[in-house]
Design an enzyme around this catalytic site. Structure first.
Site, short mmCIF file in Angstrom:
data_model
loop_
_atom_site.label_atom_id
_atom_site.label_comp_id
_atom_site.label_asym_id
_atom_site.label_seq_id
_atom_site.Cartn_x
_atom_site.Cartn_y
_atom_site.Cartn_z
N ASP A 104 0.86 -1.19 0.00
CA ASP A 104 0.00 0.00 0.00
C ASP A 104 0.89 1.23 0.00
O ASP A 104 2.01 1.21 0.52
CB ASP A 104 -0.90 0.02 1.24
N ASP A 138 -6.92 -1.50 -4.72
CA ASP A 138 -8.01 -1.13 -3.81
C ASP A 138 -8.91 -0.07 -4.45
O ASP A 138 -10.14 -0.11 -4.31
CB ASP A 138 -7.45 -0.59 -2.49
#
Length: 163
Positions: A121, A139
């Site tokens: 991330d 995402d």
């Protein structure tokens, strides 16, 4: 046969999302040390982070079994999404679009989970000291796909005709 030809377009869209997701993650990992931050605005920055759990780091500290648990869930979901795309590609392009984005995001994060043992991330959005959990392009694709799917289900012409 035409149904499957239309579906292939959406499978390619999903693969493009996987590719963009993986390229962005590799670029961030090459340019950043773990935890390093690059501030763009007062509410947006990049910070390299690893997530061994699911959304919002759910079960991140579960001891390792969650890696395979979430991998299996993503794999099963990807198979179901692929079948769903094949069934709707001909008649429902918005639905197929949404599903392709969800599939691409799921596969991008599945790759990370299997190969690295965690999801990479790096996108961070915040307001003052209130931070949204770090996320990535996969995402974002999942979220966009889910939003389009919900909007399509709520406002589709087919739903209005059945009412």
């Amino acid at each position: 046969m035409k149904i499957y030809q239309k579906a292939w377009f959406w499978y390619v869209v999903a693969l493009v999302i996987v590719a963009l997701d993986q390229v962005s993650k590799h670029a961030i990992e090459a340019a950043f040390e773990y935890g390093e931050t690059l501030v763009f605005t007062s509410f947006f920055n990049f910070t390299l982070a690893y997530n061994t759990g699911a959304a919002f780091s759910f079960l991140a500290d579960a001891g390792g079994w969650q890696r395979w648990f979430f991998a299996v869930i993503a794999l099963v979901a990807s198979v179901l999404l692929s079948v769903w795309i094949a069934r709707c590609a001909q008649q429902k392009p918005r639905e197929a679009f949404a599903l392709a984005f969800i599939l691409g995001g799921a596969l991008g994060n599945l790759y990370d989970r299997i190969v690295h043992g965690h999801v990479v991330d790096f996108i961070v959005v915040h307001y003052q000291d209130n931070y949204w959990p770090a996320f990535n392009l996969a995402d974002s694709a999942i979220s966009l796909g889910a939003a389009v799917l919900i909007i399509d289900m709520l406002f589709s012409k087919e739903k209005k005709e059945n009412a």
